[in-house]
Design an enzyme around this catalytic site. Structure first.
Site, PDB file in Angstrom:
ATOM      1  N   TYR A 145       0.873  -1.167   0.000  1.00  0.00           N
ATOM      2  CA  TYR A 145       0.000   0.000   0.000  1.00  0.00           C
ATOM      3  C   TYR A 145       0.909   1.216   0.000  1.00  0.00           C
ATOM      4  O   TYR A 145       1.711   1.388   0.930  1.00  0.00           O
ATOM      5  CB  TYR A 145      -0.888   0.029   1.244  1.00  0.00           C
ATOM      6  CG  TYR A 145      -1.990  -0.999   1.275  1.00  0.00           C
ATOM      7  CD1 TYR A 145      -3.127  -0.846   0.482  1.00  0.00           C
ATOM      8  CD2 TYR A 145      -1.901  -2.117   2.106  1.00  0.00           C
ATOM      9  CE1 TYR A 145      -4.145  -1.791   0.527  1.00  0.00           C
ATOM     10  CE2 TYR A 145      -2.916  -3.057   2.154  1.00  0.00           C
ATOM     11  CZ  TYR A 145      -4.035  -2.891   1.361  1.00  0.00           C
ATOM     12  OH  TYR A 145      -5.036  -3.826   1.404  1.00  0.00           O
ATOM     13  N   THR A 190      -1.311  -2.459  -4.365  1.00  0.00           N
ATOM     14  CA  THR A 190      -2.772  -2.470  -4.331  1.00  0.00           C
ATOM     15  C   THR A 190      -3.293  -1.064  -4.572  1.00  0.00           C
ATOM     16  O   THR A 190      -2.898  -0.117  -3.885  1.00  0.00           O
ATOM     17  CB  THR A 190      -3.269  -3.002  -2.983  1.00  0.00           C
ATOM     18  OG1 THR A 190      -2.866  -4.370  -2.844  1.00  0.00           O
ATOM     19  CG2 THR A 190      -4.782  -2.933  -2.883  1.00  0.00           C
ATOM     20  N   LYS A 249      -2.632  -4.555  -8.343  1.00  0.00           N
ATOM     21  CA  LYS A 249      -3.738  -5.361  -7.823  1.00  0.00           C
ATOM     22  C   LYS A 249      -4.976  -4.487  -7.616  1.00  0.00           C
ATOM     23  O   LYS A 249      -4.886  -3.400  -7.037  1.00  0.00           O
ATOM     24  CB  LYS A 249      -3.327  -6.008  -6.497  1.00  0.00           C
ATOM     25  CG  LYS A 249      -4.381  -6.913  -5.866  1.00  0.00           C
ATOM     26  CD  LYS A 249      -3.839  -7.554  -4.598  1.00  0.00           C
ATOM     27  CE  LYS A 249      -4.816  -8.540  -3.991  1.00  0.00           C
ATOM     28  NZ  LYS A 249      -6.009  -7.882  -3.443  1.00  0.00           N
ATOM     29  N   SER A 260      -9.189  -8.132  -9.237  1.00  0.00           N
ATOM     30  CA  SER A 260      -9.605  -8.351  -7.848  1.00  0.00           C
ATOM     31  C   SER A 260     -10.674  -7.368  -7.431  1.00  0.00           C
ATOM     32  O   SER A 260     -10.659  -6.197  -7.847  1.00  0.00           O
ATOM     33  CB  SER A 260      -8.385  -8.188  -6.924  1.00  0.00           C
ATOM     34  OG  SER A 260      -8.755  -8.184  -5.566  1.00  0.00           O
TER      35      SER A 260
END
Length: 665
Positions: A429, A455, A535, A557
């Protein structure tokens, strides 16, 4: 003080004396195999003394001594690498005693080892496997400067940056001059070396890549596949350019594992291009459990992977279970993720003769035993006191790589230690404090993580009633922030007298960044040479933008249904993302995967692999590391059987045709 073993030349009776080329530091006459080690430019045979000591009794190390150094100082240095290879190949032929030869070359030595393997094959011999460390493929431009044009001071400064040579040696004028003499001579031979792009050896190739090597990257290692007809793999070592030599105990583990695996396969008559764990025979777990049943024993956990959630809910603390199992809003996205898998139907095929399905896959040059990685779930200590460390050990035991969350309850260094030399990736992150983000990347590189998964779908936290209703966040209680509290850049932003509350508040302020744009991804790309995956992709345009800004791969995702309520499911989004990026970009997916058949369905729609999430954390909550290992063994067995029952001998056989009505859902 420990005395360095005296080098003894290898000299078998009745053969031409190979003592000019080969040294042994720990004689092991009963060893089952010999590991022949080739030093780097400027290096000598004694570079491998520590590695020799670290190897087990069933592996004997022979170190190559190049001319022009130590006891061969009176001889001129080689003019070309092929000259070195010819000398070593002749010595090995003379020293042959029937034991298999494994070749290992470090840096320039990898090219000499490759040429030696080729010469052995030309003359009816063979190397069982070629290990290469800190070395680009032989046909690739190494981009090395002419060291004759580099001054002594500049060259010594470069050696200091690269590491591997103790400072007292560089500080000694006489020793330093000798090092530079050898280095320049070897580099002249290296610059003259040419290898045709199609040149290949029969031996499989294992690349030992140091995560923090400033000269070599994982992307550059891919072309080693062009130089072997038996397949190649990449094993990540912790450390820098000289990790192989500076961390001999850690380096000896993957080398020994592969040597023993090759010997076992040779004895059984099986073949194998890689030392990665082979998939279990299709029914091994089934047979094992049935035999246990005959003795009146049943498994501690259910083998029904869809029933683990309910079982975990009965034993985990209510607030912890709510955190792990909870989804956004009404739960519509989580239900859609599962419904998408349930809508698809697989078509069995008959009499295909598949005794063992090959589930292996290669991602970014690394051969993995199955197309499954553990998804980055945060704060795993809420499920079990050992948290991510227990998960890492279970993942290593089953050969499944782990993707570690930034928000782990154990530091990335602790998890790396638990994982050993098994592959692992780091999920990032991006914090609003860019210095902390860069520090996390550098720590991941230094700790042997082989890829960065950034992400992008959680810059704003989803509306999660299960967490909100219990008023529970593990992070605000100090669980899941270990990578921050251990980080020097994060701690530099804390006041000297910061208590636990101040630390958590600082984490809450900087841990994510809602202002992120695609330009931030491009900046992250500039920070690391590790493969970079994005992601949280669900739209084809976002997939294209990710690649345009430096991504090497994608993860489709929905964040396990935890972000946007009412979102498209990950499986429904997968085909369009695959179509947008073409067949060559690695595309993974998660969200809703529960069984081996689910994995097969994802592969049929274009995924290269899946990230497997909640079920393994339920296993962790139910039975610690043993629970995680049980869940993964069930999943891999189920996947192998699903492949076989649909007539697929390997993942190469998987496509939309395994689904009813092709890809129509």
């Amino acid at each position: 003080m420990t005395k360095t073993p005296t080098a003894a030349p290898v000299s078998p009776a009745g053969a031409a004396d190979p003592s000019r080329w080969l040294r042994t530091y720990h004689s092991r006459a009963a060893a089952a195999a010999r590991l022949v080690c080739f030093p780097h430019a400027g290096g000598a045979a004694n570079a491998f003394v520590a590695l020799s000591a670290a190897l087990p009794e069933d592996v004997e190390l022979l170190a190559v001594q190049y001319p022009g150094r130590q006891d061969r100082r009176g001889e001129p240095c080689a003019q070309d690498l092929s000259e070195l290879a010819a000398g070593v190949a002749g010595a090995l032929a003379a020293a042959s005693d029937g034991r298999p030869l494994f070749l290992l070359g470090h840096s320039m030595g990898a090219l000499v080892a490759f040429e030696t393997a080729r010469l052995l094959e030309e003359h009816g011999g063979a190397a069982a496997r070629l290990f290469v460390s800190a070395a680009r493929p032989p046909a690739q431009d190494w981009e090395e400067p002419d060291l004759a044009l580099v001054g002594d001071a500049e060259l010594v400064a470069g050696l200091r940056r690269l590491g591997g040579i103790p400072e007292p040696l560089l500080a000694d004028p006489e020793i330093s001059a000798e090092i530079l003499r050898l280095l320049r001579a070897d580099h002249r031979a290296l610059l003259r070396h040419r290898c045709a792009p199609g040149t290949a050896v029969a031996a499989p190739v294992t690349v030992l890549l140091a995560a923090a090597d400033p000269k070599n990257s994982l992307a550059q290692m891919a072309d080693w596949a062009r130089h072997t007809i038996r397949g190649h793999e990449v094993v990540t070592l912790s450390g820098g350019h000289f990790a192989l030599l500076e961390r001999p105990a850690a380096s000896a583990l993957p080398v020994t594992e592969r040597i023993r695996g090759d010997l076992a396969r040779a004895e059984s008559g099986a073949s194998g291009a890689s030392g990665a764990p082979d998939p279990e025979p299709l029914a091994d777990l089934v047979r094992e459990l049935m035999l246990e049943g005959l003795a009146g024993r049943t498994p501690r956990l259910t083998t029904d992977l869809t029933a683990l959630e309910a079982a975990a809910g009965r034993v985990m603390a209510p607030e912890a279970f709510a955190y792990v199992s909870g989804t956004a809003g009404s739960g519509a996205t989580g239900r859609a993720d599962r419904a998408a898998f349930d809508r698809l139907r697989l078509v069995p095929r008959m009499l295909r003769g598949t005794r063992r399905a090959d589930t292996s896959v290669t991602l970014f040059g690394q051969r993995l035993p199955a197309p499954v990685l553990l998804a980055p779930l945060a704060a795993q200590q809420v499920a079990h006191p050992e948290g991510e460390s227990a998960t890492a050990r279970a993942a290593a035991a089953t050969g499944v790589p782990m993707v570690l969350s930034t928000f782990a309850s154990r530091t990335l260094e602790e998890v790396a230690e638990a994982a050993g030399d098994h592959p692992r990736w780091f999920q990032l992150y991006l914090p609003s404090d860019r210095a902390v983000g860069e520090s996390l990347v550098r720590r991941a590189e230094a700790s042997g993580y082989a890829a960065i998964v950034v992400t992008v779908d959680a810059t704003h936290l989803g509306f999660r009633p299960a967490e909100l209703d219990s008023g529970y966040s593990p992070f605000l209680r100090g669980t899941g922030i270990a990578n921050f509290t251990s980080d020097p850049a994060f701690r530099a932003g804390l006041p000297a007298d910061a208590d636990a509350t101040a630390t958590v508040l600082r984490w809450a302020q900087i841990s994510t960044d809602p202002t992120l744009t695609w330009e931030d991804l491009a900046r992250l790309r500039g920070l690391t040479r590790l493969p970079l995956l994005v992601k949280g992709i669900l739209h084809p345009d976002d997939a294209r933008l990710a690649l345009e800004h430096g991504a090497d791969g994608l993860v489709v995702s929905t964040h396990g249904g935890r972000q946007l309520d009412g979102s498209v499911s990950a499986l429904d989004a997968l085909p369009a993302v695959r179509a947008a990026v073409g067949p060559d970009v690695p595309v993974l997916m998660d969200s809703g995967v529960r069984t081996g058949s689910d994995v097969l369905k994802a592969l049929a729609l274009g995924a290269d692999a899946v990230l497997y999430g909640r079920p393994y954390v339920y296993g962790l909550g139910l039975d610690g590391g043993r629970g995680v290992e049980h869940v993964l063994r069930c999943l891999l067995t189920d996947l192998g059987l699903a492949l076989a029952l649909t007539g697929c001998a390997s993942l190469a056989d998987v496509g939309p045709h395994v689904l009813a009505n092709g890809d129509l859902r």
